[in-house]
Design a protein around this motif. Structure first.
Motif, short mmCIF file in Angstrom:
data_model
loop_
_atom_site.label_atom_id
_atom_site.label_comp_id
_atom_site.label_asym_id
_atom_site.label_seq_id
_atom_site.Cartn_x
_atom_site.Cartn_y
_atom_site.Cartn_z
N THR A 1 115.96 -37.94 108.56
CA THR A 1 114.64 -37.46 108.16
C THR A 1 113.59 -38.55 108.30
O THR A 1 112.41 -38.30 108.08
N PHE B 1 123.75 -32.06 102.95
CA PHE B 1 123.62 -31.60 101.56
C PHE B 1 124.91 -30.91 101.12
O PHE B 1 125.38 -31.11 100.00
N LEU C 1 117.63 -20.74 102.55
CA LEU C 1 116.22 -21.08 102.37
C LEU C 1 115.82 -22.25 103.26
O LEU C 1 114.76 -22.22 103.89
N LEU C 2 116.69 -23.26 103.34
CA LEU C 2 116.41 -24.41 104.22
C LEU C 2 116.22 -23.95 105.66
O LEU C 2 115.26 -24.32 106.32
N TRP D 1 122.45 -18.71 93.48
CA TRP D 1 122.11 -20.13 93.48
C TRP D 1 121.78 -20.63 92.08
O TRP D 1 122.04 -21.76 91.72
N PHE E 1 120.72 -21.54 98.99
CA PHE E 1 119.99 -22.78 99.23
C PHE E 1 119.93 -23.08 100.72
O PHE E 1 118.86 -23.40 101.26
N ALA F 1 113.08 -21.86 106.16
CA ALA F 1 111.88 -22.70 106.21
C ALA F 1 111.74 -23.35 107.58
O ALA F 1 110.64 -23.48 108.11
N ILE G 1 115.17 -11.34 99.24
CA ILE G 1 115.22 -12.80 99.00
C ILE G 1 115.50 -13.07 97.53
O ILE G 1 116.38 -13.86 97.17
N VAL H 1 121.23 -39.22 106.06
CA VAL H 1 120.09 -38.34 105.82
C VAL H 1 118.80 -39.14 105.94
O VAL H 1 117.82 -38.67 106.55
N ARG I 1 127.95 -19.52 96.26
CA ARG I 1 126.95 -20.15 95.43
C ARG I 1 125.99 -21.03 96.23
O ARG I 1 124.83 -21.16 95.90
N LEU J 1 117.85 -12.77 109.96
CA LEU J 1 117.55 -11.40 109.53
C LEU J 1 116.31 -11.38 108.64
O LEU J 1 115.45 -10.52 108.78
N LEU J 2 116.22 -12.35 107.71
CA LEU J 2 115.09 -12.37 106.79
C LEU J 2 113.78 -12.63 107.52
O LEU J 2 112.73 -12.20 107.10
N LEU K 1 119.11 -12.16 96.72
CA LEU K 1 120.07 -13.05 97.38
C LEU K 1 120.12 -14.40 96.71
O LEU K 1 121.11 -15.12 96.82
N PHE K 2 119.03 -14.77 96.00
CA PHE K 2 119.00 -16.11 95.44
C PHE K 2 119.58 -16.20 94.05
O PHE K 2 119.68 -17.29 93.51
N ILE L 1 121.70 -14.88 108.04
CA ILE L 1 120.85 -14.23 107.04
C ILE L 1 119.40 -14.69 107.20
O ILE L 1 118.46 -13.89 107.08
#
Lengths: 312, 314
Positions: B307, B241, B195-196, B118, B192, B199, B111, B303, B188, B99-100, B114-115, B96
């Motif tokens: 990071t 996550f 979006l991650l 969440w 999220f 980004a 967007i 994590v 659900r 595609l976005l 789709l959100f 997705i």
């Protein structure tokens, strides 16, 4: 010729991508759409076998738009309006959801979000502007705390609430619940707030200090207003998190008049196992404010999410 | 005569210690709500409840916990749940997001829509999915209970028993309710994760893609050799996550399956609730809570390493 063919292919590719996105969006919205449909059905259409999507069939026809039997029975049973002389519209809502649970949730969500934003902005400012001994260790410790799940601490908090209820006179379920939420949503908010403060140039504060402003004055008059968009997103994120939270309230709240909406919804589930339209209506009523809030403040939510997740 | 050394004005002290006073309230709250309960849980895990009060029993709680058949079964369910959850969410999220990224018309509208999942609470999401398959009256129960499609008696997702396990006592293949739970949970979590990944995709430089395309790479090669390696760190973070959310999330089990049919959707967090508040064995529940917390800590530390948060906060 070749160029035109290439262009055509690009256009087709874009159309295919658009179509795929449309299909995915429809599928992901489908469960919500069916819930809205169910919430507007009558009891007689709910218990029909086999189930129908639209309650619009007549003995003669499969689908007749004029024969649709939509009803607000589900909503009526949630709100339970009773005639009342004194109130504004001649009746008042007596359903527990609107009378007790949703006001409770609003109160919990507002007070938690307010205190989280206040404390997170203080410590976010301190972490962003000062480099004291143990700065990085403390930041890492606060991040590590975000990993402690609600569920493991809830055992101890439950025992704590029992002890406090016995021994402390002014103990209040509501106060304790807000305090617990505050502790749970504060750590990640500190990180998000720090990220927002980092983006504000400190020269602005320094010039305010040179002009004779006190440090706290600079914080409240210069930095806070500039960080306000970020702080609003912290507020909204906490608000939604508290609104949607179930298990902590379920285990810590003992009195019926202190229950938040999610707890009330869970009660609906056990009482209305057959009355799907009542359940669906309750779901829609509780979810609608948050979804509407999200649709209006989408950018603010995404900002906090990315700030908290990608950077943190 | 020398005058006494002037005392420093009080505002100077205040300014020096200001960060301390700003952070103090946060620290107090975190210590009361997070640190103290964690220590209390450690103490509680070595106690057992008696008529007169708590009694020290050492590691007995852990031994009893491992001794029950429900514990390994729940761990198996959790492993299956997490695997399915991560696979479905990461794959669909990646597709997705790609595609976005193409920026076709109405991407903003897509967007936003789709959100919506969440923002919906897990307990409501569970109820919504439950409404669709409620035996006899749910929207899909007509299809699902059709004996021609699902012989012999037709399948009701929330009540169908688990097929016989293939590998000893490991609960695989999962029950239909577990598969449905995975789908609902993924529904659900998907926004999220999308979006991650989106980004991360925005940070893949256009020049690199363009030069690879000029060198003759096709779409599959571009994805395989450029996009995926560049967004892999984000995918790993997203995976962690998902793991954290999946291990700790219990609301959906509550409202969708209630652990049933039988015990086939007991995940480890639900087991904690059952031992603690169903059987009122708080010592044993604390032992389980410690195990869950240990897994959480391992994930969080990973994590932190990935990071490299310590470098960034400097």
């Amino acid at each position: 010729m070749t160029k035109k063919f290439y262009l055509n292919r690009r256009i087709w590719k874009r159309r295919l991508v658009g179509l795929a996105l449309l299909v995915i969006t429809v599928i992901s919205i489908f469960p919500i759409a069916t819930t809205i449909l169910v919430s507007f059905k009558q009891q007689a259409d709910i218990t029909r076998k086999p189930p129908v999507i639209f309650p619009c069939d007549t003995p003669e026809q499969k689908f007749d738009i004029k024969a649709c039997r939509w009803s607000v029975e589900g909503y009526q049973r949630v709100f339970a309006p009773k005639p009342d002389e004194g109130s504004l519209f001649g009746f008042k809502f007596t359903g527990n959801l609107l009378r007790i649970y949703i006001p409770n949730t609003l109160m919990y969500a507002f007070s938690t979000a307010f205190f989280v934003t206040l404390l997170a902005s203080f410590s976010g400012f301190a972490f962003s502007r000062y480099h004291f001994r143990g700065h990085n260790a403390l930041m890492a410790a606060i991040y590590a705390v975000t990993g402690v799940p609600l569920l493991t601490n809830i055992l101890a908090l439950y025992q704590m609430s029992i002890t406090l209820r016995k021994n402390v006179g002014f103990f209040d379920d509501r106060m304790f619940l807000v305090f617990v939420y505050l502790g749970f949503f504060l750590p990640i908010s500190v990180w998000i707030a720090k990220g927002f403060f980092d983006t504000i140039p400190r020269e602005l504060e320094e010039s305010a200090l040179l002009a004779g402003c006190s440090t706290l004055g600079a914080l409240f008059r210069i930095t806070m207003p500039l960080a306000l968009p970020g702080l609003i997103s912290v507020f909204l994120l906490t608000f939604v998190n508290v609104w949607n939270e179930f298990i902590v309230a379920y285990l810590l709240v003992t009195k019926n008049e202190y229950k938040p909406a999610m707890f009330g919804l869970y009660d609906f589930l056990s009482q209305n196992i057959i009355n799907l339209q009542v359940l669906a209506a309750a779901c829609i009523i509780i979810a609608a404010p948050i979804v509407i809030l999200f649709l209006f403040a989408r950018k603010i939510f995404f900002k906090a999410m990315v700030e908290g997740a990608v950077k943190g | 005569m020398r005058s006494a050394k002037p005392r420093k004005p009080i505002s100077y002290h205040l300014r020096k210690s200001l960060p301390f006073w700003l952070i103090l309230p946060t620290l107090i709250v975190i210590i009361i709500v997070q640190v103290y309960p964690a220590l209390y849980t450690i103490w509680l895990s070595m106690q057992a409840r008696h008529a007169t009060g708590w009694e020290y029993v050492g590691t007995q709680n852990f031994e009893r916990l491992f001794g029950t058949g429900l514990f390994p079964e729940s761990v198996g369910h959790t492993v299956i749940f997490l695997t399915g959850y991560a696979l479905v969410t990461l794959t669909l999220g990646f597709v997705i997001a790609i595609l976005l990224k193409q920026k076709v018309p109405f991407t903003g509208v897509y967007i936003t829509l789709l959100f919506i999942p969440w923002i919906i609470a897990d307990i409501i999401a569970g109820l919504i999915f439950r409404l669709m398959v409620t035996p006899d009256y749910g929207l899909f129960s007509g299809i699902l209970q059709n004996p021609a499609l699902f012989p012999p008696n037709g399948l009701s997702i929330l009540t169908a028993a688990r097929p016989a396990p293939w590998f000893g006592s490991f609960p695989f293949p999962p029950s239909p309710a577990m598969i449905y739970l995975i789908l609902a949970a993924s529904w659900r979590a998907l926004p999220f994760i999308t979006l991650l990944i989106l980004a991360a995709l925005q940070t893949v430089s256009h020049e690199v893609m363009e030069s690879a395309r000029i060198d003759g790479a096709n779409l599959v090669q571009l994805t395989r050799y450029i996009t995926i390696p560049l967004i892999l760190p984000t995918m790993v973070v997203a995976l962690f996550f998902l793991m954290l959310g999946g291990i700790n999330g219990v609301g959906m089990v509550f409202s969708l399956t209630g652990g049933g049919p039988g015990t086939t959707t007991y995940v480890i967090s639900y087991l904690l609730y059952v031992i603690g508040w169903g059987q009122l064995r708080f010592g044993r529940a604390a032992a389980l809570a410690l195990l869950i917390a240990a897994v959480n800590w391992l994930l969080i530390l990973s994590v932190l390493r990935i990071t490299r948060i310590n470098d960034r906060s400097r």
